[in-house]
Design a protein around this motif. Structure first.
Motif, mmCIF file in Angstrom:
data_model
loop_
_atom_site.group_PDB
_atom_site.id
_atom_site.type_symbol
_atom_site.label_atom_id
_atom_site.label_comp_id
_atom_site.label_asym_id
_atom_site.label_seq_id
_atom_site.Cartn_x
_atom_site.Cartn_y
_atom_site.Cartn_z
ATOM 1 N N LEU A 188 0.715 -1.229 0.103
ATOM 2 C CA LEU A 188 0.110 -0.057 -0.244
ATOM 3 C C LEU A 188 0.908 1.235 -0.146
ATOM 4 O O LEU A 188 0.505 2.301 -0.642
ATOM 5 C CB LEU A 188 -1.103 0.162 1.160
ATOM 6 C CG LEU A 188 -0.478 0.073 2.477
ATOM 7 C CD1 LEU A 188 -0.639 1.618 3.008
ATOM 8 C CD2 LEU A 188 -1.540 -0.568 3.448
ATOM 9 N N ASP A 189 2.025 1.224 0.649
ATOM 10 C CA ASP A 189 2.947 2.202 0.713
ATOM 11 C C ASP A 189 3.598 2.419 -0.799
ATOM 12 O O ASP A 189 3.319 3.781 -1.440
ATOM 13 C CB ASP A 189 4.148 1.991 1.497
ATOM 14 C CG ASP A 189 3.776 2.148 3.038
ATOM 15 O OD1 ASP A 189 2.860 2.836 3.241
ATOM 16 O OD2 ASP A 189 4.516 1.636 3.953
ATOM 17 N N MET A 190 3.624 1.511 -1.629
ATOM 18 C CA MET A 190 4.358 1.570 -2.854
ATOM 19 C C MET A 190 3.251 2.057 -3.836
ATOM 20 O O MET A 190 3.344 2.947 -4.755
ATOM 21 C CB MET A 190 4.801 0.266 -3.390
ATOM 22 C CG MET A 190 6.078 -0.230 -2.700
ATOM 23 S SD MET A 190 6.949 -1.353 -3.645
ATOM 24 C CE MET A 190 5.973 -2.754 -3.009
ATOM 25 N N MET A 191 1.994 1.605 -3.496
ATOM 26 C CA MET A 191 0.648 2.097 -4.434
ATOM 27 C C MET A 191 0.498 3.640 -4.048
ATOM 28 O O MET A 191 0.427 4.432 -5.326
ATOM 29 C CB MET A 191 -0.475 1.499 -3.955
ATOM 30 C CG MET A 191 -1.693 1.593 -4.670
ATOM 31 S SD MET A 191 -3.197 0.738 -4.414
ATOM 32 C CE MET A 191 -4.304 1.299 -5.019
ATOM 33 N N THR A 192 0.712 4.271 -2.941
ATOM 34 C CA THR A 192 0.542 5.618 -2.473
ATOM 35 C C THR A 192 1.633 6.181 -3.114
ATOM 36 O O THR A 192 1.458 7.355 -4.023
ATOM 37 C CB THR A 192 0.577 5.947 -1.086
ATOM 38 O OG1 THR A 192 -0.261 4.889 -0.756
ATOM 39 C CG2 THR A 192 0.280 7.359 -0.798
ATOM 40 N N ILE A 193 2.841 5.684 -3.428
ATOM 41 C CA ILE A 193 4.069 6.506 -3.982
ATOM 42 C C ILE A 193 3.898 6.679 -5.445
ATOM 43 O O ILE A 193 3.858 7.634 -6.155
ATOM 44 C CB ILE A 193 5.453 5.868 -3.506
ATOM 45 C CG1 ILE A 193 5.785 5.803 -2.222
ATOM 46 C CG2 ILE A 193 6.509 6.314 -4.322
ATOM 47 C CD1 ILE A 193 6.703 5.086 -1.637
ATOM 48 N N LYS A 194 3.367 5.320 -6.052
ATOM 49 C CA LYS A 194 3.225 5.243 -7.393
ATOM 50 C C LYS A 194 2.011 6.316 -7.966
ATOM 51 O O LYS A 194 2.123 7.096 -8.616
ATOM 52 C CB LYS A 194 2.833 3.912 -7.746
ATOM 53 C CG LYS A 194 2.865 3.477 -9.347
ATOM 54 C CD LYS A 194 2.584 2.051 -9.475
ATOM 55 C CE LYS A 194 2.268 1.960 -11.113
ATOM 56 N NZ LYS A 194 1.369 0.723 -11.322
ATOM 57 N N GLU A 195 1.073 6.579 -7.088
ATOM 58 C CA GLU A 195 0.064 7.151 -7.351
ATOM 59 C C GLU A 195 0.541 8.873 -7.341
ATOM 60 O O GLU A 195 0.237 9.775 -8.077
ATOM 61 C CB GLU A 195 -1.293 7.178 -6.513
ATOM 62 C CG GLU A 195 -2.575 7.928 -6.987
ATOM 63 C CD GLU A 195 -3.677 8.158 -5.801
ATOM 64 O OE1 GLU A 195 -4.526 7.595 -6.013
ATOM 65 O OE2 GLU A 195 -3.268 8.876 -4.742
ATOM 66 N N LYS A 196 1.304 9.093 -6.288
ATOM 67 C CA LYS A 196 1.603 10.891 -6.067
ATOM 68 C C LYS A 196 2.748 11.061 -6.886
ATOM 69 O O LYS A 196 2.896 12.221 -7.539
ATOM 70 C CB LYS A 196 1.993 10.867 -4.467
ATOM 71 C CG LYS A 196 0.843 10.453 -3.522
ATOM 72 C CD LYS A 196 -0.102 11.579 -3.605
ATOM 73 C CE LYS A 196 -1.301 11.268 -2.648
ATOM 74 N NZ LYS A 196 -2.491 11.938 -2.987
#
Lengths: 308, 182
Positions: free
Chosen positions: A142-150
């Motif tokens: 979920l951290d990587m998903m957040t980073i990818k989105e931002k």
């Protein structure tokens, strides 16, 4: 496309292709939580057991919501109200749960390797929701998903992870995952909170927070895990926060568009100052929680299926 | 590889365009204009066709008709028994369906199971006044009591034939082909 794995035990075992599949699937699941009717029939008739031997608000709720939004039946077991207090071993508990034919068992345990033991014993899919100071793969995803989105990407980013690295399963899973996806990881913490030989994982290690966050695209602050520290490894919380608290002045060392992350629960004023934690121009802490449901829906979806 | 298979082009680019033009007029005729009308394309072929229909409709009567994208994977009736996991696409319906006349758009109507799944999904998004179905090809062999309101071409086929709608947007060419199975 399907995950070939039976279990999700750690970021160490996942390939780049598998991580990408999980993240892309999770992106498609985000939309369901914005609907008025937040439910799809996909996992009708499937049973998911959340077996939590440690306290949790976010992860357990997130797994439960993820299962329910996919129409699975979710059952929560917390150690304090189960037969564990009567002395039942993990193995016996697992065998008994297996006999009730669930499809997925999500486990959090204070002992590193407990999910791996379970995975070798039962035929159901096991998802590691945190094992001791070892791994917490769904948090890293979920951290990587957040980073990818931002940030639009992960590769090439500079990510600083600051705090109690030695006791942090979040840090370990993120180091594995982010390095695999091509990010540069910088760690900072007091010497007593840095695991030995951590450089072997391909990261740069600093003792000062300021050195690690210079030019960072992402700063991930960790909670001081008092419950996992056997003896006092720093003199006082006050002293710790003087050196390792992210605040308005030291954050200026990072890139202008830096995002600040925290796996929660946050200790306000210890590792992160309240005005940074609450500042939407930096903090993506609640985005992380939002992505958590989607990531867990993706994993439940990808792990379950028929036998044809 | 192509030689030893029997491939027949049953509709070319002009044919597809004429079908869509006719369907656009039929949609407006049946609904007496474009009031309350929305289009929802089923991933992936139906999305491109819905986009083309949207363009045609705004060429006939001014004003753009809202267009949504639907991925029906999570509503499939074989998802819990099959071990295949189709890559999940994004669903985007950024408007309310309440009291709307929804025109579902797909490329090929076959067993009807996709449309059943699509209707279940739409109902989860709201309570449309009406759901209509537009398809480019109806190849028969229904397994559910479903029929299309707007059909580009009825194409009687046998079960061992494969019918594909190739579109410029994803295949680089506009054509409908029928291929004998091996």
């Amino acid at each position: 496309m399907k995950l070939e794995k039976k279990d999700i035990l750690g970021m160490k075992d996942l390939t780049v292709e598998e991580i990408n599949l999980i993240l892309e699937t999770a992106e498609s699941f985000l939309e369901i939580s914005t609907r008025e009717i937040k439910k799809v029939p996909t996992l009708r008739g499937k049973t998911i057991i959340n077996l939590f031997y440690e306290a949790s608000t976010r992860t357990r709720t997130s797994f439960e919501i993820a299962g329910k939004r996919l129409s699975a039946d979710t059952i929560n077991i917390s150690a304090s109200t189960s037969s564990v207090v009567k002395g039942e071993t993990l193995i016996d508990t697992a065998r008994n749960l297996e006999a009730m034919n669930p499809d997925v068992i999500v486990i959090r345990h204070s002992a590193a390797g407990a999910p791996h033991l379970l995975a070798s014993l039962v035929k159901q899919s096991i998802i590691n929701a945190g094992d001791g100071a070892h791994e917490h793969p769904t948090q890293a995803l979920l951290d990587m998903m957040t980073i990818k989105e931002k940030k639009g990407k992960i590769a090439g980013l500079k990510v600083a992870i600051v705090g109690d690295i030695a006791h942090s399963r979040v840090a370990r899973s993120n180091i594995y995952g982010l390095s695999k996806m091509g990010a540069q990881v910088f760690l900072a913490g007091p010497a007593t909170m840095l695991p030995m030989d951590v450089e072997q994982m391909g990261v740069k290690v600093y003792n000062k927070l300021e050195d690690a966050i210079v030019g960072a695209d992402v700063v991930m602050m960790l909670r001081i895990q008092l419950e996992r520290q056997k003896q006092n490894i720093f003199p006082s919380l006050r002293e710790y926060s003087q050196h390792y608290c992210l605040n308005r002045s030291n954050i200026k060392l990072a890139k202008k568009d830096v995002i600040v992350m925290h796996p929660g629960p946050i200790n306000r004023g210890v590792e992160i100052s309240p005005d940074i934690a609450d500042d939407p121009s930096y903090s993506v802490i609640l985005d992380q929680v939002n992505k958590g449901v989607a990531v867990r829906m993706a994993l439940l979806y990808l792990l379950t299926g028929g036998n044809e | 590889m192509m030689e030893d298979r029997n491939i027949k082009i049953v509709m070319d680019s002009d044919g597809i365009d004429r079908c869509l033009t006719r369907i656009a007029y039929e949609i407006l005729e049946k609904n007496k204009g474009k009031d309350n009308l929305v289009l929802v394309g089923i991933r992936t072929g139906g999305v491109y066709l819905a986009e083309r229909l949207q363009k045609k409709l705004s060429g006939i009567e001014t004003g753009k008709i809202p267009l949504g994208i639907l991925d029906i994977t999570l509503y499939r009736d074989d998802i819990s028994t099959s071990n295949k996991k189709p890559r999940l696409g994004k669903t985007k319906i950024p408007f309310s369906l309440d009291n709307k006349k929804v025109v579902l758009v797909d490329d090929v109507l076959f067993t009807g199971r996709t449309i059943r799944a699509a209707m279940d999904a739409l109902i989860d998004f709201g309570r449309p006044k009406m759901i209509q179905l537009a398809v480019l090809i109806d190849r028969g062999h229904r397994e559910l009591p479903i029929r299309a309101d707007f059909v580009g071409k009825n194409l009687p086929s046998s079960l061992w034939e494969a019918v594909s709608v190739n579109l410029v947007e994803k295949n680089g060419v506009d054509e409908v082909v029928i291929e004998e199975g091996t």
